[in-house]
Scaffold this motif. Sequence first.
Motif, PDB file in Angstrom:
ATOM      1  N   PRO A  36      95.167  59.810  42.968  1.00  0.00           N
ATOM      2  CA  PRO A  36      96.287  60.310  43.779  1.00  0.00           C
ATOM      3  C   PRO A  36      96.455  61.818  43.615  1.00  0.00           C
ATOM      4  CG  PRO A  36      97.113  59.235  41.814  1.00  0.00           C
ATOM      5  CD  PRO A  36      95.615  59.046  41.809  1.00  0.00           C
ATOM      6  N   ASN A  37      96.919  62.457  44.683  1.00  0.00           N
ATOM      7  CA  ASN A  37      97.214  63.888  44.574  1.00  0.00           C
ATOM      8  C   ASN A  37      98.673  64.072  44.165  1.00  0.00           C
ATOM      9  OD1 ASN A  37      98.747  63.508  46.866  1.00  0.00           O
ATOM     10  ND2 ASN A  37      97.272  64.443  48.252  1.00  0.00           N
ATOM     11  N   GLU A  38      99.112  65.306  44.090  1.00  0.00           N
ATOM     12  CA  GLU A  38     100.473  65.573  43.623  1.00  0.00           C
ATOM     13  C   GLU A  38     101.548  65.121  44.613  1.00  0.00           C
ATOM     14  OE1 GLU A  38      98.589  69.002  45.602  1.00  0.00           O
ATOM     15  OE2 GLU A  38      98.102  68.042  43.731  1.00  0.00           O
ATOM     16  N   ASP A  39     101.164  64.843  45.869  1.00  0.00           N
ATOM     17  CA  ASP A  39     102.126  64.389  46.876  1.00  0.00           C
ATOM     18  C   ASP A  39     102.201  62.864  46.982  1.00  0.00           C
ATOM     19  OD1 ASP A  39     102.574  67.040  47.478  1.00  0.00           O
ATOM     20  OD2 ASP A  39     101.189  67.057  49.172  1.00  0.00           O
ATOM     21  N   PHE A  40     101.533  62.153  46.098  1.00  0.00           N
ATOM     22  CA  PHE A  40     101.488  60.690  46.167  1.00  0.00           C
ATOM     23  C   PHE A  40     102.894  60.096  46.050  1.00  0.00           C
ATOM     24  CE2 PHE A  40     101.009  56.469  44.227  1.00  0.00           C
ATOM     25  CZ  PHE A  40     100.155  55.880  45.150  1.00  0.00           C
ATOM     26  N   ASN A  41     103.221  59.182  46.945  1.00  0.00           N
ATOM     27  CA  ASN A  41     104.552  58.581  46.990  1.00  0.00           C
ATOM     28  C   ASN A  41     104.567  57.277  46.183  1.00  0.00           C
ATOM     29  OD1 ASN A  41     107.024  57.456  47.613  1.00  0.00           O
ATOM     30  ND2 ASN A  41     106.909  57.991  49.771  1.00  0.00           N
ATOM     31  N   GLN A  42     104.988  57.352  44.935  1.00  0.00           N
ATOM     32  CA  GLN A  42     105.009  56.176  44.065  1.00  0.00           C
ATOM     33  C   GLN A  42     106.125  55.205  44.419  1.00  0.00           C
ATOM     34  OE1 GLN A  42     104.945  57.377  39.968  1.00  0.00           O
ATOM     35  NE2 GLN A  42     102.813  58.004  40.076  1.00  0.00           N
TER      36      GLN A  42
END
Length: 86
Positions: A36-42
């Motif tokens: 995942p990148n830093e914008d990944f919506n957990q």
Amino acid sequence: KGGKRRMRRTRRVLKKIICPGCGQVGSLKKILYGMPNEDFNQSKFLIGGCIVDIFDVGCSLCEWVGVRKDLDGQHSKSSMSDVSEY
């Protein structure tokens, strides 16, 4: 357009399915594999790791994982009337 609409419908219905592991409604999420990148919506998705597996849904509460198509028809009783809206 058709693909996006189908994806959106799946997410809405997935939130109304009872988790086979813990029995909670609203805890199942789609599993995404890879880094995942830093914008990944957990809040919307679970991280499945780097090795792709057959599991495509999981529970954010009890860590149960499974296959989405095996859960068809397992909506919570309170949401059965809402399913036809989507």
